[in-house]
Enzyme design. Structure first.
Site, PDB file in Angstrom:
ATOM      1  N   GLU A  95      41.221  51.116  40.184  1.00 60.74           N
ATOM      2  CA  GLU A  95      40.039  50.288  40.433  1.00 60.74           C
ATOM      3  C   GLU A  95      38.986  50.561  39.362  1.00 60.74           C
ATOM      4  OE1 GLU A  95      39.800  48.928  44.763  1.00 60.74           O
ATOM      5  OE2 GLU A  95      38.750  50.836  44.650  1.00 60.74           O
ATOM      6  N   GLY A 150      35.477  42.586  48.842  1.00 58.61           N
ATOM      7  CA  GLY A 150      34.761  41.414  49.343  1.00 58.61           C
ATOM      8  C   GLY A 150      35.664  40.317  49.890  1.00 58.61           C
ATOM      9  N   ASN A 201      39.827  46.464  51.979  1.00 56.20           N
ATOM     10  CA  ASN A 201      38.846  47.536  52.195  1.00 56.20           C
ATOM     11  C   ASN A 201      37.551  46.906  52.694  1.00 56.20           C
ATOM     12  OD1 ASN A 201      37.141  49.705  52.131  1.00 56.20           O
ATOM     13  ND2 ASN A 201      36.986  49.812  49.886  1.00 56.20           N
ATOM     14  N   HIS A 257      37.667  56.631  46.652  1.00 57.15           N
ATOM     15  CA  HIS A 257      37.023  55.372  46.253  1.00 57.15           C
ATOM     16  C   HIS A 257      35.789  55.698  45.413  1.00 57.15           C
ATOM     17  CE1 HIS A 257      34.984  51.520  46.450  1.00 57.15           C
ATOM     18  NE2 HIS A 257      36.150  50.994  46.774  1.00 57.15           N
ATOM     19  N   SER A 264      37.219  43.044  42.275  1.00 57.87           N
ATOM     20  CA  SER A 264      36.975  41.594  42.259  1.00 57.87           C
ATOM     21  C   SER A 264      38.268  40.775  42.231  1.00 57.87           C
ATOM     22  CB  SER A 264      36.049  41.212  41.101  1.00 57.87           C
ATOM     23  OG  SER A 264      34.787  41.836  41.285  1.00 57.87           O
ATOM     24  N   GLY A 299      33.108  44.814  43.119  1.00 59.15           N
ATOM     25  CA  GLY A 299      31.965  44.107  43.698  1.00 59.15           C
ATOM     26  C   GLY A 299      31.090  43.400  42.677  1.00 59.15           C
ATOM     27  N   LYS A 340      34.964  48.364  53.832  1.00 58.77           N
ATOM     28  CA  LYS A 340      33.753  49.191  53.626  1.00 58.77           C
ATOM     29  C   LYS A 340      32.919  49.201  54.911  1.00 58.77           C
ATOM     30  CE  LYS A 340      34.008  47.632  48.906  1.00 58.77           C
ATOM     31  NZ  LYS A 340      33.444  47.667  47.587  1.00 58.77           N
ATOM     32  N   GLU A 380      32.941  54.522  45.371  1.00 55.80           N
ATOM     33  CA  GLU A 380      31.672  54.617  46.122  1.00 55.80           C
ATOM     34  C   GLU A 380      31.525  56.001  46.737  1.00 55.80           C
ATOM     35  OE1 GLU A 380      32.329  51.133  48.521  1.00 55.80           O
ATOM     36  OE2 GLU A 380      32.134  49.892  46.722  1.00 55.80           O
TER      37      GLU A 380
HETATM   38  C1  PEP Z   1      36.941  47.904  46.562  1.00 57.13           C
HETATM   39  O1  PEP Z   1      35.853  48.248  47.000  1.00 57.13           O
HETATM   40  O2  PEP Z   1      37.926  48.635  46.725  1.00 57.13           O
HETATM   41  C2  PEP Z   1      37.037  46.619  45.866  1.00 57.13           C
HETATM   42  C3  PEP Z   1      38.104  46.386  45.157  1.00 57.13           C
HETATM   43  O3  PEP Z   1      35.975  45.766  46.021  1.00 57.13           O
HETATM   44  P1  PEP Z   1      35.875  44.247  45.476  1.00 57.13           P
HETATM   45  O4  PEP Z   1      37.196  43.599  45.715  1.00 57.13           O
HETATM   46  O5  PEP Z   1      34.776  43.634  46.285  1.00 57.13           O
HETATM   47  O6  PEP Z   1      35.553  44.351  44.018  1.00 57.13           O
END
Ligand code: PEP
Length: 251
Positions: free
Chosen positions: A168, A236, A9, A96, A214, A174, A11, A98
Site C-alpha cells: 500500500e 473508501g 478495510n 497499516h 485508491s 485515501g 477503518k 495509519e
Molecule cells: C487502505 O486504507 O487500506 C486503503 C487502501 O484505502 P483507500 O482504498 O481508501 O485508498
C-alpha cells in the site's frame, strides 16, 4: 495457484445498522454468484461478532483491524489474538500506514503482533509501503525491503507461509492517486523476488500479495490483471456495496 483476495478495510466508519446492511448486501451477492476470490471485510472490533454471524452463514470472511502485542492481562482497551481466535476470526490487518503513523507502530512491535496472531492461527494481512518522499527520491524499493526485513522476514518459512502481504503506497491511500498498474506490478514482482531470496521459490509463488491505495470499481480490473497482483485491500470503495461488489468481480 495463489489465493486471490479482495478485502475491504472499513477503518473507523459505519454505524451498526449501516455495517449490517453493507455486509448483508455483499454476502448475498457473493453467495448468489461465486467470485474468483476470497472476500474479506475488515471491520471495527465492535462489529466482529455481527460480521462473524454472517461469515458462519455465507462465503464472506472477517478480519480485525488491530490486535494487542500482549497475550492477556491488564491492558485496558486492548483486544488479544486469543479473543479473536475464540470468535473464529480468520484474518487481522497489521502494519497499516495509519497505525504506523498515528499510533507509532514500529517494525518491532508489528512483528510481535504478527507472532501473537500466528500463535492463534490467525492470518495477518501485513501492510507495507513507502511515503511520497521516498517514491520521489527513488528510495521506495529500499523502504519496502527494510519493512519486510525488520518484521515478517524474521519468521521461519512455515510461519511466513501464513502471511498475506498488502503493498500500500502511502501516497495512494485515501488520496485518489492510484499507483499505475505498471508501478504496482513492478513493486509486487520486487516483493515476490525478496520472498524467494529469503525463503524459496515455492513460498514466493504461494504468497498472496494485495495492492491497496485508491483502488476502485474503475481501476481494479487493470490492477488485478497484473501478474503479481493477487487482489486488493480496499478502503473508501469498500464502504459502498455496489462499488465493492464491482471490485470483487474484477478478476
Ligand atoms: C487502505 O486504507 O487500506 C486503503 C487502501 O484505502 P483507500 O482504498 O481508501 O485508498
Amino acid at each position: 495457484m495463489r489465493q486471490k483476495i479482495v478485502a475491504g478495510n472499513w477503518k473507523m466508519n459505519k454505524l451498526f445498522h449501516e455495517a449490517e446492511d453493507l455486509i448483508s448486501a455483499v454476502a448475498n451477492e457473493i453467495d448468489d454468484r461465486e467470485p474468483d476470490c476470497e472476500v474479506i471485510v475488515c471491520v471495527p472490533s465492535v462489529f466482529l461478532e455481527m460480521a462473524g454471524d454472517y461469515a458462519e452463514e455465507s462465503q464472506i470472511r472477517t478480519a480485525a483491524q488491530n490486535v494487542s502485542e500482549h497475550e492477556s492481562g491488564a491492558y485496558t482497551g486492548e483486544i488479544s489474538a486469543a479473543m479473536l481466535a475464540s470468535m473464529d476470526i480468520p484474518y487481522c490487518i497489521i502494519g497499516h500506514s495509519e497505525r504506523r503513523k498515528y499510533f507509532g507502530e514500529t517494525d518491532d512491535l508489528l512483528l510481535r503482533k504478527t507472532e501473537r496472531l500466528l500463535d492463534n492461527s490467525i492470518k495477518p494481512i501485513f501492510c507495507i509501503g513507502e511515503v511520497l518522499k521516498d517514491r520521489e527520491s527513488g528510495n521506495h524499493f529500499n523502504i519496502v525491503e527494510s519493512q519486510l526485513v525488520n518484521s515478517v522476514f524474521k519468521l521461519n518459512k512455515d510461519e511466513f507461509s501464513n502471511i498475506v502481504i498488502a503493498y500500500e503506497p502511502v501516497w495512494a491511500i485515501g488520496t485518489g492517486k492510484t499507483a499505475s498498474p505498471e508501478q504496482a506490478q513492478e513493486m509486487h514482482k520486487f516483493i515476490r523476488g525478496l520472498i524467494e531470496k529469503k525463503y524459496d521459490a515455492e513460498t514466493a509463488g504461494k504468497t498472496t500479495v494485495l495492492y491497496g491505495g485508491s483502488c476502485n470499481a474503475n481501476n481494479a480490473k487493470e490492477l488485478f490483471s497484473q501478474a503479481d497482483v493477487d487482489g486488493g485491500l480496499i478502503g473508501g470503495a469498500s464502504l459502498v456495496a455496489a462499488d465493492f461488489i464491482k471490485i470483487i468481480y474484477s478478476f
